[in-house]
Write a protein that holds these residues in place. Structure first.
Motif, short mmCIF file in Angstrom:
data_model
loop_
_atom_site.label_atom_id
_atom_site.label_comp_id
_atom_site.label_asym_id
_atom_site.label_seq_id
_atom_site.Cartn_x
_atom_site.Cartn_y
_atom_site.Cartn_z
N LEU A 133 0.83 -1.20 0.00
CA LEU A 133 0.00 0.00 0.00
C LEU A 133 0.86 1.26 0.00
CD1 LEU A 133 -2.76 1.39 0.21
CD2 LEU A 133 -2.63 1.12 2.68
N ALA A 134 1.93 1.26 0.82
CA ALA A 134 2.83 2.42 0.87
C ALA A 134 3.51 2.63 -0.48
CB ALA A 134 3.88 2.21 1.96
N ASP A 135 3.95 1.55 -1.12
CA ASP A 135 4.59 1.68 -2.42
C ASP A 135 3.62 2.20 -3.48
OD1 ASP A 135 6.95 0.74 -1.37
OD2 ASP A 135 6.59 -1.35 -1.94
N MET A 136 2.38 1.72 -3.43
CA MET A 136 1.39 2.19 -4.40
C MET A 136 1.07 3.67 -4.18
SD MET A 136 -1.30 -0.99 -4.80
CE MET A 136 -2.17 -0.16 -6.14
N ASN A 137 0.92 4.08 -2.92
CA ASN A 137 0.67 5.50 -2.64
C ASN A 137 1.81 6.37 -3.13
OD1 ASN A 137 -1.85 5.20 -1.38
ND2 ASN A 137 -0.93 4.79 0.61
N ALA A 138 3.05 5.92 -2.91
CA ALA A 138 4.21 6.70 -3.34
C ALA A 138 4.27 6.79 -4.86
CB ALA A 138 5.49 6.07 -2.79
N THR A 139 3.98 5.70 -5.55
CA THR A 139 4.02 5.72 -7.02
C THR A 139 2.95 6.64 -7.58
OG1 THR A 139 4.82 3.43 -7.01
CG2 THR A 139 3.93 4.27 -9.08
N VAL A 140 1.75 6.58 -7.00
CA VAL A 140 0.67 7.47 -7.43
C VAL A 140 1.06 8.92 -7.22
CG1 VAL A 140 -1.66 8.25 -6.81
CG2 VAL A 140 -1.20 5.82 -7.13
N ARG A 141 1.75 9.22 -6.12
CA ARG A 141 2.15 10.60 -5.86
C ARG A 141 3.27 11.05 -6.81
NH1 ARG A 141 0.21 12.79 -1.54
NH2 ARG A 141 -1.39 11.32 -2.18
N ILE A 142 4.16 10.16 -7.18
CA ILE A 142 5.19 10.50 -8.17
C ILE A 142 4.54 10.82 -9.51
CG2 ILE A 142 7.11 9.56 -9.52
CD1 ILE A 142 7.99 8.06 -7.02
N ILE A 143 3.53 10.04 -9.89
CA ILE A 143 2.80 10.33 -11.13
C ILE A 143 2.17 11.72 -11.06
CG2 ILE A 143 0.81 9.63 -12.53
CD1 ILE A 143 1.41 6.73 -11.73
N ASP A 144 1.61 12.06 -9.90
CA ASP A 144 1.03 13.40 -9.72
C ASP A 144 2.08 14.49 -9.92
OD1 ASP A 144 -1.43 12.33 -9.17
OD2 ASP A 144 -1.20 12.40 -6.99
N ALA A 147 11.72 8.86 -0.11
CA ALA A 147 12.17 8.78 1.29
C ALA A 147 11.09 8.21 2.20
CB ALA A 147 12.59 10.17 1.77
N PHE A 148 9.83 8.49 1.89
CA PHE A 148 8.72 7.98 2.71
C PHE A 148 8.75 6.46 2.79
CE2 PHE A 148 4.53 5.99 2.20
CZ PHE A 148 4.02 6.19 3.47
N THR A 149 8.88 5.79 1.64
CA THR A 149 8.86 4.33 1.64
C THR A 149 10.03 3.76 2.44
OG1 THR A 149 10.05 4.28 -0.48
CG2 THR A 149 7.65 4.25 -0.57
N TRP A 150 11.21 4.39 2.34
CA TRP A 150 12.40 3.90 3.03
C TRP A 150 12.28 4.11 4.54
CZ3 TRP A 150 16.39 6.10 5.92
CH2 TRP A 150 17.50 5.27 6.13
N VAL A 151 11.89 5.33 4.94
CA VAL A 151 11.79 5.64 6.37
C VAL A 151 10.68 4.82 7.03
CG1 VAL A 151 11.37 7.47 8.07
CG2 VAL A 151 12.71 7.96 6.01
N ARG A 152 9.59 4.60 6.31
CA ARG A 152 8.48 3.82 6.88
C ARG A 152 8.92 2.39 7.20
NH1 ARG A 152 4.92 0.08 6.29
NH2 ARG A 152 6.07 -0.65 4.45
N LYS A 153 9.74 1.80 6.33
CA LYS A 153 10.22 0.44 6.58
C LYS A 153 11.17 0.39 7.78
CE LYS A 153 9.84 -1.04 1.74
NZ LYS A 153 10.58 -1.42 0.52
N LYS A 154 11.93 1.47 7.97
CA LYS A 154 12.90 1.49 9.07
C LYS A 154 12.28 1.87 10.40
CE LYS A 154 16.54 0.53 6.53
NZ LYS A 154 17.33 -0.71 6.74
N CYS A 155 11.35 2.82 10.38
CA CYS A 155 10.86 3.40 11.64
C CYS A 155 9.38 3.22 11.88
CB CYS A 155 11.19 4.90 11.68
SG CYS A 155 12.93 5.29 11.48
N GLY A 156 8.63 2.74 10.92
CA GLY A 156 7.19 2.61 11.10
C GLY A 156 6.46 3.83 10.57
N LEU A 157 5.16 3.68 10.37
CA LEU A 157 4.37 4.72 9.71
C LEU A 157 4.21 5.98 10.55
CD1 LEU A 157 2.70 5.39 7.20
CD2 LEU A 157 0.72 4.37 8.32
N ILE A 158 3.86 5.82 11.83
CA ILE A 158 3.61 7.00 12.67
C ILE A 158 4.90 7.80 12.88
CG2 ILE A 158 2.91 7.76 14.96
CD1 ILE A 158 0.92 5.53 15.04
N ARG A 159 6.00 7.11 13.13
CA ARG A 159 7.27 7.82 13.32
C ARG A 159 7.71 8.53 12.03
NH1 ARG A 159 7.98 2.92 15.89
NH2 ARG A 159 8.23 3.02 18.17
#
Length: 574
Positions: free
Chosen positions: A167-178, A356-368
């Motif tokens: 889901l995070a990867d799909m959101n990031a890809t959609v935002r890059i398209i935007d 950066a969102f996808t990378w940081v989310r995997k390392k630290c979690g979504l809320i952080r």
């Protein structure tokens, strides 16, 4: 044989990706946003050209669009929730594109026969054409809002299944398209209008939307066929909440918290209860009002209420690449070439934020990730605050921010007596000259500044802050996707859009009250203050969810042993 087998598997993998629902959503979203960006750019230019190079029609259009989404956001979301997914997507797609096509044809007629139409009934026919154009364009925007809620906030969640990383990867890809379409689409239609005419531009956009609509319609059908879960939709809030509680228990057993872990809803068919419906006349008339009320109450009762509010507060800012900031940059001596380069750098910065969102989310979690993004954004915006007091800044509190409004109302020349320098209000006359006070200068020959340090700091802060901004935006988007029950996704996202437009309207009102460059520094400080208040709200949400563990950046293995607190204790309306 091994090489042949590996090549065959590689070809099959590539073919599987290009026929997967995920890629088809990307393709359809790219076509949709490309048309949206071309239309949003061109309609403002068309309206300016229609009304004698005045911004009046553009301002009216912006006010109507913002007001419509503000008032109808909850109703649009409620309609999305109560109807089958395919019907909602196809209806929104057809209405949006047909509205743009109709508006394009009407604009072509007006541009071609404007003088003849202006002579009919003392110009009332032309005025009716203006009203029709703005009304139809507003319908297109409302349909686009419904389409965005349907695809980006619902279909993407279902296609991702129970996989939060997907889901995070799909959101990031959609935002890059935007981001990419936001730059490339206006460039294309701008060149067409520059080398052709507004008439040709209208025809091109109408033709594009006709072809794009047919392709997108087919892509939606293919995605729907390849994802059986899209055919199943919860119908009752109570039953949906039971499913969510079961998911939360499973998450706790597997070592995931109720907010940190994926809470994507199981696509289980829920049969609507047969309940008697009231059919009274007064009841039917007041139903939209109850829908709006219930939508806002439901939004307030969400566990992610403060996270959503924090995102809305980020819209109350002049620190973006809109007409306000670019207009200020022009008064400070920056030309169009430099501004285009800065906009390109801003887009690159935004794409870096999504990656950066996808990378940081995997390392630290979504809320952080949201907390880290907020710190990054606020730190970068300190450069903007510093620009207010840097050499070359026109910031001057001795110049009344309300003087320009008073001058226009009384018919004065617009200069302030007893001020150290005249108010630098940007105006363009009929000959293309920049009028500054009582002096007319060629628009390309702005007086050179003693120092570009102030404006350089301003845009350095704005561009760098895009990394934190887009990462934070993706964080809140995924929090809403994962923590709002399926039967309320539409209405909650509709109210979220209304909140965004409300704060966006307030920022335009703020500019209207203080329009001169001397007061722009005050607007910068207010903007950073609102951004800070937004991130304080998010910090409250994050601390309520994780407690002191918010400051511990855990690895995925450690997160399984460290359960965050439930945000269910947030305030609710009884």
């Amino acid at each position: 044989m091994d090489n042949a087998g590996s090549k065959k598997r590689c070809c099959e993998s590539v073919q599987e990706f290009f026929t997967s629902p995920k890629f088809l959503i990307y393709l359809g979203h790219g076509l949709s946003t490309w048309g949206d960006r071309m239309w949003n750019f061109a309609v403002a230019v068309f309206l300016v050209g229609l009304y004698g190079n005045s911004l009046l029609l553009t301002a009216v259009y912006g006010l109507v669009v913002a007001g419509s989404v503000l008032l109808l956001g909850a109703i649009i979301g409620d309609w999305v929730d109560k109807n089958p997914r395919l019907k909602v997507a196809q209806t929104s797609l057809v209405v949006q594109n047909f509205a743009v096509i109709l508006c394009g044809i009407l604009l072509m007629v007006v541009f071609q026969f404007k003088e003849q139409i202006a002579e009919l009934y003392n110009g009332w026919v032309l005025t009716c054409c203006y009203i029709l154009v703005i009304s139809i364009a507003n319908i297109a925007n409302l349909a686009s809002t419904a389409m965005s809620i349907t695809i980006q906030r619902d279909w993407v969640v279902v296609v991702a299944g129970q996989d939060s990383s997907k889901l995070a990867d799909m959101n990031a890809t959609v935002r890059i398209i935007d981001q990419l379409t936001n730059i490339l689409a206006p460039m294309l239609v701008g060149q067409i209008m520059a080398f052709g005419s507004n008439f040709i531009g209208c025809g091109f956009i109408a033709g594009w939307n006709l072809c794009s609509m047919c392709l997108e319609y087919g892509l939606l059908w293919k995605v729907y066929q390849k994802t059986p879960a899209l055919a199943l939709k919860a119908g009752k809030k109570e039953d949906d909440q039971e499913l969510k509680q079961l998911n939360s228990l499973k998450d706790l057993e597997s070592g995931k918290g109720p907010v940190e872990g994926s809470e994507l809803m199981n696509e289980t068919a829920v049969v609507k209860a047969d309940c008697p419906k009231k059919t009274g006349c007064c009841y039917q008339i007041t139903e939209p009002l109850r829908t709006i009320r219930d939508g806002w109450v439901a939004y307030y009762n969400q566990s992610i209420f403060f996270a959503g509010m924090s995102l809305s507060f980020l819209y109350m800012t002049v620190l973006g690449f809109d007409c306000i900031t670019t207009g200020y940059a022009y008064t400070q001596g920056l030309n169009g070439s430099v501004l285009s380069l800065l906009m390109g750098a801003s887009a690159v910065s935004g794409i870096c934020g999504t990656v950066a969102f996808t990378w940081v989310r995997k390392k630290c979690g979504l809320i952080r990730t949201g907390f880290i993004s907020g710190v990054v954004q606020l730190s970068c915006l300190m450069l903007c605050v510093a620009s207010v007091f840097a050499p070359g800044s026109p910031f001057d509190l001795s110049v009344s921010p309300f003087q320009d409004i008073y001058s226009h109302l009384t018919g004065d020349s617009g200069t302030l007596p007893e001020a150290d320098h005249p108010v630098s209000v940007l105006n363009i006359d009929d000959q293309g000259l920049l009028v500054n006070g009582s002096t007319a200068l060629p628009a390309e020959e702005l007086p050179p500044l003693q120092s570009y340090l102030s404006v350089s700091l301003l845009f350095a802060g704005v561009i760098a802050a895009r990394i934190g901004l887009w990462s934070f935006d993706l964080t809140v988007t995924q929090l809403i996707q994962e923590n709002v029950i399926e039967s309320e996704r539409g209405v909650i996202n509709g109210v979220q859009n209304s909140m965004n437009y409300l704060l966006d309207l307030l920022h335009f009102i703020m500019v209207i009250l203080a329009p001169n460059p001397e007061a722009f520094g005050l607007l910068v400080i207010l903007s950073v203050s609102f951004v800070a208040m937004g991130h304080i709200m998010y910090f409250r949400f994050a601390f309520k969810s994780l407690g002191r563990r918010l400051f511990l950046c855990c690895s995925p293995e450690q997160k399984a042993q460290t359960l965050p607190d439930s945000p269910s204790s947030l305030p609710t309306i009884v």
